[in-house]
Design an enzyme around this catalytic site. Sequence first.
Site, PDB file in Angstrom:
ATOM      1  N   SER A 170      15.405  -2.804  -6.401  1.00  0.00           N
ATOM      2  CA  SER A 170      16.150  -3.664  -5.067  1.00  0.00           C
ATOM      3  C   SER A 170      15.164  -4.546  -4.333  1.00  0.00           C
ATOM      4  O   SER A 170      15.161  -5.730  -4.075  1.00  0.00           O
ATOM      5  CB  SER A 170      16.844  -2.900  -4.350  1.00  0.00           C
TER       6      SER A 170
ATOM      7  N   LEU B 173      -1.602   6.533  -8.931  1.00  0.00           N
ATOM      8  CA  LEU B 173      -2.443   5.742  -9.903  1.00  0.00           C
ATOM      9  C   LEU B 173      -3.852   6.534  -9.507  1.00  0.00           C
ATOM     10  O   LEU B 173      -4.151   6.819  -8.486  1.00  0.00           O
ATOM     11  CB  LEU B 173      -2.720   4.289  -9.635  1.00  0.00           C
TER      12      LEU B 173
ATOM     13  N   ASN C 173       1.537  -1.406  -1.654  1.00  0.00           N
ATOM     14  CA  ASN C 173       2.640  -0.651  -1.349  1.00  0.00           C
ATOM     15  C   ASN C 173       3.671  -0.773  -0.371  1.00  0.00           C
ATOM     16  O   ASN C 173       3.270  -1.023   0.662  1.00  0.00           O
ATOM     17  CB  ASN C 173       2.186   0.692  -1.770  1.00  0.00           C
TER      18      ASN C 173
ATOM     19  N   HIS D 201       6.171   1.634   1.524  1.00  0.00           N
ATOM     20  CA  HIS D 201       6.754   3.022   1.865  1.00  0.00           C
ATOM     21  C   HIS D 201       7.725   2.955   2.960  1.00  0.00           C
ATOM     22  O   HIS D 201       7.636   2.608   3.834  1.00  0.00           O
ATOM     23  CB  HIS D 201       5.423   3.700   2.186  1.00  0.00           C
TER      24      HIS D 201
ATOM     25  N   SER E  12       6.933   0.697   5.944  1.00  0.00           N
ATOM     26  CA  SER E  12       5.497   0.265   6.142  1.00  0.00           C
ATOM     27  C   SER E  12       5.017  -0.430   4.714  1.00  0.00           C
ATOM     28  O   SER E  12       5.459   0.134   3.638  1.00  0.00           O
ATOM     29  CB  SER E  12       4.306   1.234   6.255  1.00  0.00           C
TER      30      SER E  12
ATOM     31  N   LEU F 143      -2.925   8.881  -1.280  1.00  0.00           N
ATOM     32  CA  LEU F 143      -1.519   8.567  -1.269  1.00  0.00           C
ATOM     33  C   LEU F 143      -1.105   8.161   0.051  1.00  0.00           C
ATOM     34  O   LEU F 143      -1.183   8.828   1.116  1.00  0.00           O
ATOM     35  CB  LEU F 143      -0.655   9.679  -1.870  1.00  0.00           C
ATOM     36  N   ASP F 144      -0.550   7.023   0.172  1.00  0.00           N
ATOM     37  CA  ASP F 144       0.269   6.289   1.172  1.00  0.00           C
ATOM     38  C   ASP F 144      -0.660   6.154   2.588  1.00  0.00           C
ATOM     39  O   ASP F 144      -0.144   6.222   3.636  1.00  0.00           O
ATOM     40  CB  ASP F 144       1.603   7.402   1.602  1.00  0.00           C
TER      41      ASP F 144
ATOM     42  N   GLU G  85      13.580  -3.003   4.702  1.00  0.00           N
ATOM     43  CA  GLU G  85      12.686  -2.958   3.729  1.00  0.00           C
ATOM     44  C   GLU G  85      12.516  -4.288   3.063  1.00  0.00           C
ATOM     45  O   GLU G  85      11.285  -4.787   2.818  1.00  0.00           O
ATOM     46  CB  GLU G  85      12.859  -1.952   2.765  1.00  0.00           C
TER      47      GLU G  85
END
Length: 229
Positions: free
Chosen positions: A17, A97, A111, A113, A140, A148-149, A178
């Site tokens: 989406s 990754l 990214n 999140h 975010s 990660l994140d 989002e």
Amino acid sequence: MDGDGFRIAVLVSGRGSNLQALIDAQADGRLPARIVAVGSNRPGCAALDRAAAVGIPTFALRQRDFADRERMDAAIDAGLRHHRPDLVVLAGFMRILSPAMVAGWTGRMLNIHPSLLPRYPGLDTHARALAAGDREHGASVHYVIPELDAGPVIAQVRIPVLPGDDPDTLAQRLLSREHALMVATVALVARGGVALTPAGIQYRGTRLEAPLLLDEHDVLVAPTDPPAG
Ligand code: GRF
């Protein structure tokens, strides 16, 4: 940047989406960029169908076809580079990754999140926000770094947690915000309005001290900007 404008590649794993929000924004002129490829670690996922439906080149790879994670990541990297993107967007890409791959895209990989980072990196963000009794939740968009994140956050959107919310209602209410956050932030990056430097995120000639916020008109504002109107 290539001669034909700002080029974006998107990595996806599921429903897509957020990818669709970018496709729609490109189609109606809100995104000053072109989606040149969509890649996935899940052949057959709905997101790939969304890309194919509008003629965007796709590629999909499966871990079981590779001896180890590094080799698959190298193949993803090659798949991306073939399309010469200026920016790679992870939009519901459910794979961590390897540091070597991420290092090759420093400042050029984003990214999205579903939490107000640094709160709740990882999975189950909606349930964790509810369990903590948070009054506010959000999403975010950040630059990707090996951890990660944890990369520098460009922009966030905030929504209230309402009485009676469960993880599903909260996730659903957040999702449309989002999408708006994703489009506004990628558009900002494509216009060159923000950049990652060793000193942090540069925005309007200075270091961004706190993430930009998406307002109710889908405009990104600096936390210190006076309210519009
Ligand atoms: C979104 O909630 C995104 O924030 C998270 O995974 C979900 C992907 O949804 N990383 P979709 O595939 O874009 O619909």
